[in-house]
Motif scaffolding. Structure first.
Motif, mmCIF file in Angstrom:
data_model
loop_
_atom_site.group_PDB
_atom_site.id
_atom_site.type_symbol
_atom_site.label_atom_id
_atom_site.label_comp_id
_atom_site.label_asym_id
_atom_site.label_seq_id
_atom_site.Cartn_x
_atom_site.Cartn_y
_atom_site.Cartn_z
ATOM 1 N N ARG A 128 0.826 -1.208 0.000
ATOM 2 C CA ARG A 128 0.000 0.000 0.000
ATOM 3 C C ARG A 128 0.857 1.253 0.000
ATOM 4 N N GLN A 132 0.908 3.920 -2.678
ATOM 5 C CA GLN A 132 0.647 5.344 -2.391
ATOM 6 C C GLN A 132 1.801 6.211 -2.879
ATOM 7 N N ARG A 135 1.480 6.503 -6.536
ATOM 8 C CA ARG A 135 0.388 7.395 -6.879
ATOM 9 C C ARG A 135 0.777 8.852 -6.608
#
Length: 147
Positions: A128, A132, A135
């Protein structure tokens, strides 16, 4: 008694010397017999007293033996009771050790399960975080491109 028929003071009736000696011999024999009988009776009384004393002594020894036997049996019961109590205590300790081992196994399994869960969560968190970061990098790139 033969002597009653012959008295030394009556001259017409004097006892022959042989008869007198025979009577004295019989008297001696009777006295010896009576003395032996008295001696034997005294011996028997002493023997009876000795036997009675030995009987009392044996009765006392028997009582002492029975008392000692009772004490031994009581001590044996105590030892067996202690042995039984110790055996029961050992069985309880074995049961407690078994329960502790089972608890330890369960705890080890729980630790292993939690470790695996934490490892999976860490991998998920890394994924994650990486997603993240990727992103954010894309967003930064896009914001940079927009300006």
């Amino acid at each position: 008694d033969v002597r009653d028929r012959y008295t030394p003071w009556s001259p017409e009736r004097t006892m022959p010397a042989a008869l007198e000696k025979r009577i004295e011999a019989v008297d001696r024999d009777r006295n010896d017999f009576q003395n032996r009988a008295l001696d034997r009776a005294a011996t028997l009384v002493r023997e009876r007293d000795l036997v009675e004393a030995q009987r009392r002594e044996l009765a006392d020894k028997k009582t002492d033996f029975e008392t000692q036997q009772h004490m031994f049996e009581e001590r044996l019961r105590q030892v067996l009771s202690n042995e039984e109590r110790t055996r029961l205590e050992l069985e309880e300790e074995k049961r407690q050790v078994f329960i502790a081992r089972e608890d330890l196994k369960a705890t080890e399994q729980e630790v292993q399960r939690l470790t695996q869960q934490w490892d999976r969560d860490a991998v998920d968190n890394e994924n994650r975080l990486s997603h993240q970061q990727h992103r954010m990098a894309l967003q930064q790139t896009w914001f940079a491109h927009e300006q």
